[in-house]
Scaffold this active site. Structure first.
Site, PDB file in Angstrom:
ATOM      1  CG  HIS A   1      56.261  38.908  48.466  1.00 38.75           C
ATOM      2  ND1 HIS A   1      55.864  38.132  47.405  1.00 38.75           N
ATOM      3  CD2 HIS A   1      57.317  38.262  49.043  1.00 38.75           C
ATOM      4  CE1 HIS A   1      56.631  37.047  47.352  1.00 38.75           C
ATOM      5  NE2 HIS A   1      57.509  37.096  48.323  1.00 38.75           N
TER       6      HIS A   1
ATOM      7  CB  CYS B   1      55.399  39.726  41.773  1.00 35.94           C
ATOM      8  SG  CYS B   1      53.642  39.607  41.936  1.00 35.94           S
TER       9      CYS B   1
HETATM   10  N1  ARG Z   1      51.468  32.401  44.609  1.00 32.30           N
HETATM   11  C1  ARG Z   1      52.673  33.167  44.681  1.00 32.30           C
HETATM   12  C2  ARG Z   1      53.279  33.074  46.070  1.00 32.30           C
HETATM   13  O1  ARG Z   1      52.561  33.053  47.027  1.00 32.30           O
HETATM   14  C3  ARG Z   1      52.410  34.586  44.308  1.00 32.30           C
HETATM   15  C4  ARG Z   1      53.616  35.449  44.356  1.00 32.30           C
HETATM   16  C5  ARG Z   1      53.332  36.865  43.956  1.00 32.30           C
HETATM   17  N2  ARG Z   1      54.464  37.657  44.157  1.00 32.30           N
HETATM   18  C6  ARG Z   1      54.511  38.818  44.790  1.00 32.30           C
HETATM   19  N3  ARG Z   1      55.645  39.372  44.911  1.00 32.30           N
HETATM   20  N4  ARG Z   1      53.478  39.391  45.314  1.00 32.30           N
HETATM   21  O2  ARG Z   1      54.458  33.026  46.248  1.00 32.30           O
END
Ligand code: ARG
Length: 304
Positions: A199, A295
């Protein structure tokens, strides 16, 4: 407006863009059901390949301390109720993108995500209903993009009418095309080049209108050049702090104080040298799922 993929395309200066209010309110999701039950990013497995084991009591304590840290900074926190069977709901930055009225020129709009994984798909309606109950008009994407993960990949530039859009495993380039056209909004698109940084918020934190934390190797050359051109004080984070420590998954509600995972010593020094004030918190249980400070909340302007 349009998407920008290369510095040669830039036809605006940051200083000339309309201003936005601070995003100094936050939604956080009740961590009741948080755990690691499946792996949809590389951080969710231990070295041996098994799923990470979460200490759920420790996770709840870290979440409560994070909420307190936000509130001490003057952030108004609103809590989203849990949703059975959704252990990742706590990362509530991902199921949608708030487009505030200062951007739409009309009303506050909420763009629901199209989650890349089936496991998280159910979070989207839950968050959209929460947003709608708070006066946000739900405005879904209509185009073909199959993947779009809200403010996991969409980062509002602090105080400027500009969006940064990550393109990678969770969000397709065409989602940014649609939003740029719909809102006549400039979107700077950055391609993600390393699976650990899945992300945009894992490798870039815009902490003030002229400053960011970032991990340059997570981007391609065009992306690196865009960050360097548009952010005068770009603080490069070392590999360990970025990849394991999630130091780039940081958030500043006011452009001065920066909430980040504890222990990134060089980053803390660099922030202080840039006249920014680090606020260190512990999110180790949530890092086992691939997330940290940024997040674990959805930021938006405070509404009176
Ligand atoms: N386990 C979650 C996923 O993979 C973690 C999300 C964390 N969010 C972020 N924006 N880094 O979607």
């Amino acid at each position: 407006m349009r998407c920008y993929d290369d510095v040669t395309e830039l036809d605006f200066a940051l200083a000339d863009l309309p201003t936005l209010p601070p995003f100094d309110a936050a939604w956080m999701a009740d961590p009741r059901d948080f755990t690691v039950e499946y792996a949809i990013n590389p951080h969710m497995r231990a070295a041996g390949g098994e799923l990470n084991e979460v200490d759920r009591a420790a996770a709840r304590a870290e979440w409560a301390a994070l909420r307190e840290a936000f509130e001490r900074l003057g952030v108004a926190v609103d809590v989203l109720p849990p949703l059975d069977g959704h252990p990742d709901l706590v990362f509530c930055a991902n199921p949608g993108l708030p487009v505030p009225r200062e951007v739409t020129g009309g009303v506050d709009e909420w763009v629901p995500s199209r989650m890349a994984s089936a496991q998280r798909a159910g979070e989207v309606a839950h968050l959209a209903a929460f947003a709608e109950a708070r006066g946000w008009r739900v405005a879904p994407l209509t185009g073909a993009a199959a993947r779009f993960e809200g403010t996991g990949d969409g980062l509002w530039h602090p105080r400027r009418r500009l969006l940064w859009g990550g393109v990678g495993p969770r969000t397709e380039a065409s989602a940014w095309e649609e939003l740029a056209a719909r809102y006549a909004l400039p979107v700077v698109r950055l391609r993600l080049a390393d699976p650990d940084f899945y992300h945009l918020d894992t490798c870039l934190a815009l902490v003030a209108k002229d400053a960011c934390l970032w991990y340059p190797p997570a981007f391609d050359a065009a992306g690196r050049a865009l960050v360097e051109r548009l952010v005068p004080r770009a603080i490069a984070v070392d590999e360990e702090a970025a990849r394991r420590g999630f130091a780039c998954n940081a958030w500043s509600p006011d452009g001065r104080r920066v909430v980040l995972q504890r222990g990134a010593e060089e980053v803390v020094r660099a922030l202080r040298a840039a006249d920014l004030e680090p606020v260190e918190v512990e999110t180790s249980e949530f890092r086992k799922s691939g997330g940290s400070v940024f997040c674990m909340k959805l930021a938006l302007p405070q509404r009176g």
